[in-house]
Design a protein around this motif. Structure first.
Motif, PDB file in Angstrom:
ATOM      1  N   UNK A 120      88.166  31.487  32.102  1.00 31.59           N
ATOM      2  CA  UNK A 120      87.692  30.310  31.227  1.00 31.59           C
ATOM      3  C   UNK A 120      87.535  30.481  29.859  1.00 31.59           C
ATOM      4  N   UNK A 121      87.742  29.115  29.068  1.00 31.17           N
ATOM      5  CA  UNK A 121      87.919  29.283  27.716  1.00 31.17           C
ATOM      6  C   UNK A 121      86.515  29.609  27.152  1.00 31.17           C
ATOM      7  N   UNK A 122      85.304  29.780  27.592  1.00 29.38           N
ATOM      8  CA  UNK A 122      84.264  29.344  27.538  1.00 29.38           C
ATOM      9  C   UNK A 122      82.455  30.110  27.502  1.00 29.38           C
ATOM     10  N   UNK A 123      81.967  30.077  26.868  1.00 32.21           N
ATOM     11  CA  UNK A 123      80.590  30.194  28.017  1.00 32.21           C
ATOM     12  C   UNK A 123      80.625  31.452  28.205  1.00 32.21           C
ATOM     13  N   UNK A 124      79.451  32.138  28.820  1.00 34.21           N
ATOM     14  CA  UNK A 124      79.390  32.978  29.751  1.00 34.21           C
ATOM     15  C   UNK A 124      80.218  33.613  30.227  1.00 34.21           C
ATOM     16  N   UNK A 125      80.891  33.293  31.243  1.00 35.95           N
ATOM     17  CA  UNK A 125      82.147  33.704  31.515  1.00 35.95           C
ATOM     18  C   UNK A 125      83.586  34.265  30.608  1.00 35.95           C
ATOM     19  N   UNK A 126      83.757  33.558  29.458  1.00 36.26           N
ATOM     20  CA  UNK A 126      84.867  33.243  28.737  1.00 36.26           C
ATOM     21  C   UNK A 126      85.517  34.768  28.786  1.00 36.26           C
ATOM     22  N   UNK A 127      87.245  34.361  29.274  1.00 38.95           N
ATOM     23  CA  UNK A 127      88.046  35.018  29.111  1.00 38.95           C
ATOM     24  C   UNK A 127      87.911  35.108  30.636  1.00 38.95           C
ATOM     25  N   UNK A 153      99.998  22.870  37.709  1.00 42.20           N
ATOM     26  CA  UNK A 153      99.148  22.827  36.302  1.00 42.20           C
ATOM     27  C   UNK A 153      98.429  21.438  37.176  1.00 42.20           C
ATOM     28  N   UNK A 154      97.289  21.048  36.946  1.00 35.49           N
ATOM     29  CA  UNK A 154      96.712  20.088  37.197  1.00 35.49           C
ATOM     30  C   UNK A 154      96.431  19.322  36.195  1.00 35.49           C
ATOM     31  N   UNK A 155      96.739  18.266  34.959  1.00 34.58           N
ATOM     32  CA  UNK A 155      96.138  17.612  34.104  1.00 34.58           C
ATOM     33  C   UNK A 155      94.669  16.360  34.528  1.00 34.58           C
ATOM     34  N   UNK A 156      93.697  16.496  33.947  1.00 33.36           N
ATOM     35  CA  UNK A 156      93.071  15.521  34.924  1.00 33.36           C
ATOM     36  C   UNK A 156      91.825  15.151  33.387  1.00 33.36           C
ATOM     37  N   UNK A 157      91.556  13.902  33.413  1.00 35.91           N
ATOM     38  CA  UNK A 157      89.574  14.326  32.983  1.00 35.91           C
ATOM     39  C   UNK A 157      88.794  14.105  33.235  1.00 35.91           C
ATOM     40  N   UNK A 158      87.612  14.731  32.554  1.00 37.72           N
ATOM     41  CA  UNK A 158      86.596  14.732  33.597  1.00 37.72           C
ATOM     42  C   UNK A 158      85.860  14.210  33.123  1.00 37.72           C
ATOM     43  N   UNK A 191      93.173  29.220  36.089  1.00 38.44           N
ATOM     44  CA  UNK A 191      92.949  28.612  34.563  1.00 38.44           C
ATOM     45  C   UNK A 191      92.562  27.963  34.509  1.00 38.44           C
ATOM     46  N   UNK A 192      91.792  27.440  33.213  1.00 37.15           N
ATOM     47  CA  UNK A 192      90.943  26.426  32.984  1.00 37.15           C
ATOM     48  C   UNK A 192      91.274  26.352  31.398  1.00 37.15           C
ATOM     49  N   UNK A 193      91.608  25.302  31.112  1.00 41.19           N
ATOM     50  CA  UNK A 193      91.933  24.383  29.363  1.00 41.19           C
ATOM     51  C   UNK A 193      91.485  23.565  29.661  1.00 41.19           C
ATOM     52  N   UNK A 194      90.334  23.824  28.602  1.00 38.77           N
ATOM     53  CA  UNK A 194      89.391  22.478  27.873  1.00 38.77           C
ATOM     54  C   UNK A 194      90.064  22.021  26.173  1.00 38.77           C
ATOM     55  N   UNK A 195      90.313  20.754  26.174  1.00 39.72           N
ATOM     56  CA  UNK A 195      90.782  19.651  24.963  1.00 39.72           C
ATOM     57  C   UNK A 195      89.895  19.830  24.626  1.00 39.72           C
ATOM     58  N   UNK A 196      88.263  20.087  24.523  1.00 32.77           N
ATOM     59  CA  UNK A 196      88.044  19.370  23.525  1.00 32.77           C
ATOM     60  C   UNK A 196      86.622  21.050  23.360  1.00 32.77           C
ATOM     61  N   UNK A 197      86.599  21.588  22.478  1.00 35.80           N
ATOM     62  CA  UNK A 197      86.269  22.524  22.248  1.00 35.80           C
ATOM     63  C   UNK A 197      84.323  22.351  21.773  1.00 35.80           C
ATOM     64  N   UNK A 198      83.644  23.267  22.594  1.00 29.59           N
ATOM     65  CA  UNK A 198      81.976  23.032  22.058  1.00 29.59           C
ATOM     66  C   UNK A 198      81.365  25.063  22.511  1.00 29.59           C
ATOM     67  N   UNK A 199      80.486  24.566  22.583  1.00 28.66           N
ATOM     68  CA  UNK A 199      79.758  25.831  22.246  1.00 28.66           C
ATOM     69  C   UNK A 199      79.418  25.976  23.740  1.00 28.66           C
ATOM     70  N   UNK A 200      78.986  27.036  24.361  1.00 31.04           N
ATOM     71  CA  UNK A 200      78.302  26.934  25.896  1.00 31.04           C
ATOM     72  C   UNK A 200      77.234  28.792  25.049  1.00 31.04           C
ATOM     73  N   UNK A 201      75.793  28.228  25.597  1.00 37.24           N
ATOM     74  CA  UNK A 201      74.866  29.291  25.658  1.00 37.24           C
ATOM     75  C   UNK A 201      75.446  30.109  26.046  1.00 37.24           C
ATOM     76  N   UNK A 202      75.569  31.882  25.319  1.00 35.55           N
ATOM     77  CA  UNK A 202      76.343  33.440  26.058  1.00 35.55           C
ATOM     78  C   UNK A 202      75.059  33.799  27.789  1.00 35.55           C
ATOM     79  N   UNK A 203      74.393  33.101  27.688  1.00 34.08           N
ATOM     80  CA  UNK A 203      72.935  33.586  28.663  1.00 34.08           C
ATOM     81  C   UNK A 203      74.110  32.676  30.145  1.00 34.08           C
ATOM     82  N   UNK A 205      88.864  16.293  28.921  1.00 33.65           N
ATOM     83  CA  UNK A 205      89.995  16.159  29.491  1.00 33.65           C
ATOM     84  C   UNK A 205      90.590  17.967  28.913  1.00 33.65           C
ATOM     85  N   UNK A 206      91.175  18.335  31.447  1.00 30.89           N
ATOM     86  CA  UNK A 206      91.701  20.084  30.604  1.00 30.89           C
ATOM     87  C   UNK A 206      92.744  19.800  31.722  1.00 30.89           C
TER      88      UNK A 206
END
Length: 135
Positions: A43-50, A89-94, A122-134, A106-107
């Motif tokens: 996963x690309x972001x947040x506490x489960x990044x990587x 690979x499934x491309x979708x709008x969320x 594996x998940x890839x997101x179109x919009x970058x955003x910040x998720x809290x680390x907790x 878009x994912x």
């Protein structure tokens, strides 16, 4: 380009449908029962990044996503399917609410298939955003 076999595509389609249902409802059992014991996910972001390991870790991540991040559910609208021999690979709008705020993205979700089971996600997101680390 190599295309997925009909069996691989059938397993991936079932897995993705169960994944969409889990995001919308928080009911993950049907999706989780499709995973191999050596399952990995990225996963690309947040506490489960990587890169993460194991069905239990994915269950923890999915519960975090549906209980804390998207408590009202998240809807995926599929736009395209592609893939190779064992990857679909499934491309979708969320669409939904993220922490109570309107959310759209878009994912791309890649499912690695082995037989009739899912061994990787594996998940890839179109919009970058910040998720809290907790968690």
């Amino acid at each position: 380009m190599i295309s997925p076999s009909p069996e691989t595509l059938k397993t991936a389609r079932l897995g993705f449908d169960r994944f969409k249902h889990g995001l919308a409802t928080g009911e993950w059992e049907a999706f989780l029962e499709m995973l191999t014991d050596d399952f990995t996910f990225f996963f690309p972001a947040g506490p489960y990044k990587g890169l993460n390991y194991g069905p239990e870790k994915l269950g923890e991540f999915l519960r975090y996503a549906t209980e804390k991040v998207f408590p009202g559910g998240l809807v995926l609208n599929e736009e395209r399917i592609s893939g190779g021999d064992t990857t679909v690979i499934f491309e979708a709008r969320s669409r939904g609410k993220m922490w109570g705020n309107p959310y759209e993205n878009q994912v791309a979700i890649a499912l690695e298939i082995r037989g009739d089971r899912i061994c990787g996600y594996r998940e890839y997101l179109a919009i970058a955003f910040t998720l809290p680390a907790e968690k």
